[in-house]
Scaffold this active site. Structure first.
Site, PDB file in Angstrom:
ATOM      1  N   GLU A 141       0.838  -1.204   0.000  1.00 54.38           N
ATOM      2  CA  GLU A 141       0.000   0.000   0.000  1.00 54.38           C
ATOM      3  C   GLU A 141       0.873   1.254   0.000  1.00 54.38           C
ATOM      4  O   GLU A 141       0.604   2.225  -0.725  1.00 54.38           O
ATOM      5  CB  GLU A 141      -0.921   0.015   1.220  1.00 54.38           C
ATOM      6  CG  GLU A 141      -2.117  -0.909   1.122  1.00 54.38           C
ATOM      7  CD  GLU A 141      -3.106  -0.684   2.249  1.00 54.38           C
ATOM      8  OE1 GLU A 141      -3.424   0.487   2.536  1.00 54.38           O
ATOM      9  OE2 GLU A 141      -3.556  -1.675   2.852  1.00 54.38           O
TER      10      GLU A 141
ATOM     11  N   SER B  84       6.053 -20.069  -0.195  1.00 55.02           N
ATOM     12  CA  SER B  84       6.175 -21.503   0.100  1.00 55.02           C
ATOM     13  C   SER B  84       5.471 -22.355  -0.945  1.00 55.02           C
ATOM     14  O   SER B  84       4.678 -21.861  -1.741  1.00 55.02           O
ATOM     15  CB  SER B  84       5.565 -21.835   1.474  1.00 55.02           C
ATOM     16  OG  SER B  84       6.076 -21.010   2.471  1.00 55.02           O
TER      17      SER B  84
ATOM     18  N   ASP C 157      -5.055 -10.319   2.547  1.00 55.14           N
ATOM     19  CA  ASP C 157      -4.951  -8.889   2.847  1.00 55.14           C
ATOM     20  C   ASP C 157      -5.716  -8.622   4.138  1.00 55.14           C
ATOM     21  O   ASP C 157      -6.941  -8.439   4.135  1.00 55.14           O
ATOM     22  CB  ASP C 157      -5.510  -8.061   1.699  1.00 55.14           C
ATOM     23  CG  ASP C 157      -5.355  -6.561   1.940  1.00 55.14           C
ATOM     24  OD1 ASP C 157      -4.855  -6.180   3.015  1.00 55.14           O
ATOM     25  OD2 ASP C 157      -5.735  -5.783   1.053  1.00 55.14           O
TER      26      ASP C 157
END
Length: 768
Positions: free
Chosen positions: A190, A251, A323
């Site tokens: 952001e 990952s 998020d």
């Protein structure tokens, strides 16, 4: 956070030599700090004897007669082997590094105190469920019982001249907060977009520079998880999500059903990509008590097994990249800030930071209805205050309850019940059991935002853009025995079109996910060896995407023509022994310089922006200071020449000569003692290969990578495998300080067995 610490002077080393090492060899001195591994050790707080066995690689197996004694003993063992690591981690979370490291870490402490990680851990500890609190308290009691024996302290304590304080419950919880921070990067992106706007870039141009996740790329779930009638209210937001950027990768894991395996039962594989350091992030353990039996990777400072298996199920995790953070631009007014039509005063808390040498610094932190004003702790402060809303700063956090339940679960329903307690960082959990079932769940507290609030840019903190609640448990993404016969997660997009909530709009590039799926589909029946081959694969799909650029460019020299031909004949495997891999990595690194003037960053690793530029053109391709208007293919040809010049300057023949997996001690690596602590090995891969090898463009060194590897065979669980780099011990020069590093680098594993012949046995017993 990522720059961490540049401390410790030659003077400190001189003091150490005079005070601690005079007349002794370093080896003998360090040996005196190694823990007791055999015999008997009496400890206050135990209710019964506990057997602690160490095998030939230092992997620890603990057997106790109660869960409380088991977790107590885990605290003892973690403290024996990783006391300095645990101390360092909790001081990071507390924002107390400067007490022992001095002025150099003040910016770090200011940042950490402003966010309030430890305050959040204290609040969460006060609200733990009874069972959860008993587990934390038992673990803490074990750490403190070990400290009460006045053991010889690791070198780092002697060097810095302080004693560890007793442990408390929040010390356990704060490291979970720090892990959540490392795996929740939306606030940072952001800020990036906010800064690009300040440079004059339009949102449309930013969307070109940070392209959306491809519509034809794989998603973890193939079908909507909820009925069609629930999709309509958020249809516009779903359409928007396909146009916006992605980020974050960390990952791989996957699970394969018995219908696709040679054994007829599932395989489950996991390799979390996290920071590489000294010591390793993980500690391999098996824990056994009545009603509790689990083996796998534990985190020093935290009770239980984080990734692993028990006798009936196995699980693995990767980062969802959800998020769960938002930045709010506060509109200041006399006496505070404007919120919902009125002026609200900031709550101000004072943080006292003690600095080595006796000085104190008093830091005033402003708090809003959303959370702390974190822009006060940034070096490059924006004009308006930015406040942070983040789920991991909420007072309720029962992640340890979730993991205790996972460790004991024996079937899918019990696994799901355990995950119902999960908050953050949201993880892609893959599941398999001995009955042949496979599954997937993404648990967590996912904010619901108003339409128009994407979470990609800071929004006004006036109350208009407040969160509307959280995605309900019933709607979490999940799959049980999917028809494809496998689930792959590689930090790519979780949900398909039609899912009625937006978990995130930033996802990893789909290269790793595509390559894993490609290899899983290559054979009708997969073996354990096939699982290894996937986990260790370093074939670059990034190369395949950029190969047409090589074909289209016109080399600027005979050397360029030679290397263009070599790269076009290459298969794209980023092996450490490959010279072509080195040339390609250097060429791609030069390509990432394309938008440097526009974005203000030297390297812009956004493959789809670059590919679009080379296909369609881009204003950044025309180089300044020349009369000729260069095309993007001209830029690519010039980048090849620059890459070959750098290759010659490096005097390196192969990728592995310069691409080194680097393991640095957070303190000692900046002193002459680094030769005792730090390690490096040749490694292959790049950011986009399955066996990942991200590197610093300036140094080509790799400081993040596969921090743990696990392959579980549900047909024969005792045939399962695991490994992590470095070794089990955090004590310098101990036999198990770095003995696993060669195995990890070669792609070898240890047996992941509950039953393994012990090399040493220590019996912990109640203090009489």
């Amino acid at each position: 956070m990522k720059k961490f610490i540049r401390v410790l002077t030659w003077l400190a080393l001189g003091v150490l030599v005079l005070a601690g090492l005079a007349g002794l060899s370093a080896h003998l001195f360090l040996r005196s700090t190694w823990p007791q591994e055999a015999g008997r050790l009496a400890l206050g707080g135990l209710t019964g004897p506990v057997v602690v066995e160490r095998d030939g690689h230092g992997v620890v197996r603990v057997r106790a007669e109660s869960l409380e004694d088991l977790l107590f003993a885990q605290g003892v063992v973690h403290a024996q082997e990783r006391l300095w690591q645990m101390e360092f981690q909790r001081r990071v979370g507390q924002g107390r590094l400067s007490e022992v490291l001095g002025e150099a870490t003040l910016p770090q402490d200011r940042f950490l105190r402003t966010w309030g990680f430890y305050r959040a851990a204290q609040a969460a500890y006060a609200r733990l469920l009874p069972e959860e609190k008993r587990a934390v308290d038992a673990y803490v009691a074990g750490v403190n019982a070990y400290l009460a024996t006045r053991p010889p302290l690791p070198l780092e304590f002697r060097l810095l001249g302080f004693q560890p304080e007793p442990w408390t419950g929040p010390d356990v919880l704060v490291w979970a907060k720090m892990m959540s921070y490392d795996l929740s990067a939306n606030w940072d992106t952001e800020l990036l977009r906010y800064r690009l706007l300040a440079r004059g870039l339009s949102p449309e141009r930013i969307a070109q520079l940070l392209p959306p996740y491809p519509e034809d790329a794989p998603t973890i779930l193939r079908e909507p998880a909820l009925p069609k009638e629930e999709e309509k209210p958020l249809k516009a937001l779903l359409d928007l999500s396909r146009r916006l950027p992605r980020f974050l990768e960390a990952s791989n894991n996957w699970v394969v059903a018995g219908s696709r395996t040679a054994t007829g039962k599932p395989f489950l594989a996991d390799d979390p990509h996290l920071s590489l350091g000294v010591p390793s992030l993980w500690f391999l353990m098996a824990l056994e008590a009545p009603g509790f039996k689990a083996i796998g990777a534990s985190l020093p400072g935290v009770p239980g097994i984080v990734i692993g298996r028990n006798e009936r199920i196995a699980w693995g995790v990767t980062n969802v990249g959800a998020d769960v953070q938002d930045l709010y631009v506060m509109e200041e007014a006399p006496g505070g800030y404007r919120y919902k039509g009125r002026v609200v005063p900031y709550r101000v808390r004072e943080e006292v930071i003690r600095v080595k040498g006796g000085r104190e610094e008093r830091l005033k932190v402003r708090e809003t209805v959303y959370g702390p004003v974190i822009s006060d702790a940034l070096e490059d402060r924006p004009k308006n205050p930015l406040a942070l809303r983040w789920v991991s700063l909420d007072p309720e956090d029962h992640i340890l309850m979730a993991y205790l339940g996972i460790n004991r679960a024996s079937k899918w329903d019990e696994f799901q019940k355990a995950l119902s307690y999960y908050s953050a960082p949201s993880q892609n959990f893959v599941y398999a059991d001995v009955d042949g079932n496979i599954g997937y769940t993404a648990p967590g507290r996912f904010p619901i935002r108003r339409p128009g609030h994407t979470g990609l840019y800071p929004v006004p903190g006036t109350g208009e853009w407040d969160w509307q609640g959280f995605v309900p448990y019933e709607a979490w993404p999940r799959a049980f025995n999917p028809k494809e016969g496998y689930v792959v997660t590689a930090n790519h997009r979780v949900t398909p079109p039609g899912y009625p909530y937006t978990l995130a709009l930033e996802w990893a590039e789909p290269y790793r996910a595509r390559r894993i799926e490609e290899m899983l589909r290559a054979k009708p029946r997969l073996s354990l060896e096939d699982m290894k081959a996937v986990q260790l694969d370093q074939k670059s799909l990034l190369y395949q995407d950029f190969r047409p650029v090589l074909e289209a460019l016109t080399p600027l020299s005979e050397r360029g023509r030679t290397w263009r031909a070599r790269l076009l004949a290459w298969d794209g495997t980023m092996a450490p022994s490959s010279e072509e891999a080195l040339a390609f990595a250097l060429w791609y690194t030069e390509l990432t310089r394309l938008p440097e003037r526009e974005v203000g960053e030297a390297h812009w690793d956004e493959p789809r922006y670059l590919l679009r530029a080379f296909k369609e053109g881009d204003k950044n391709c025309d180089q300044p200071g020349t009369e000729y208007q260069e095309t993007c293919l001209d830029f690519a040809a010039l980048a090849l020449e620059r890459a070959l010049e750098r290759k010659e300057a490096l005097k390196a023949k192969t990728w592995g000569e310069v691409h080194r997996a680097t393991f640095a001690h957070p303190v000692l690596s900046h002193t002459p003692l680094s030769r005792l602590s730090d390690r490096e090995v040749a490694f292959g891969g790049d950011r986009y290969t399955v066996n990942v090898g991200p590197f610093d463009p300036a140094t080509l060194r790799m400081t993040k990578g596969p921090s743990y590897r696990q392959i579980v065979d549900l047909a024969d669980p005792e045939a399962s495998l695991f490994v992590h780099p470095m070794g089990q011990s955090g004590h310098l020069l101990a036999p198990h300080a770095a003995d696993l590093l060669p195995l990890w680098a070669r792609g070898e594993y240890l047996p992941m067995r509950f039953a393994e012949p012990p090399r040493r046995q220590l019996v912990l017993e109640p203090l009489r």
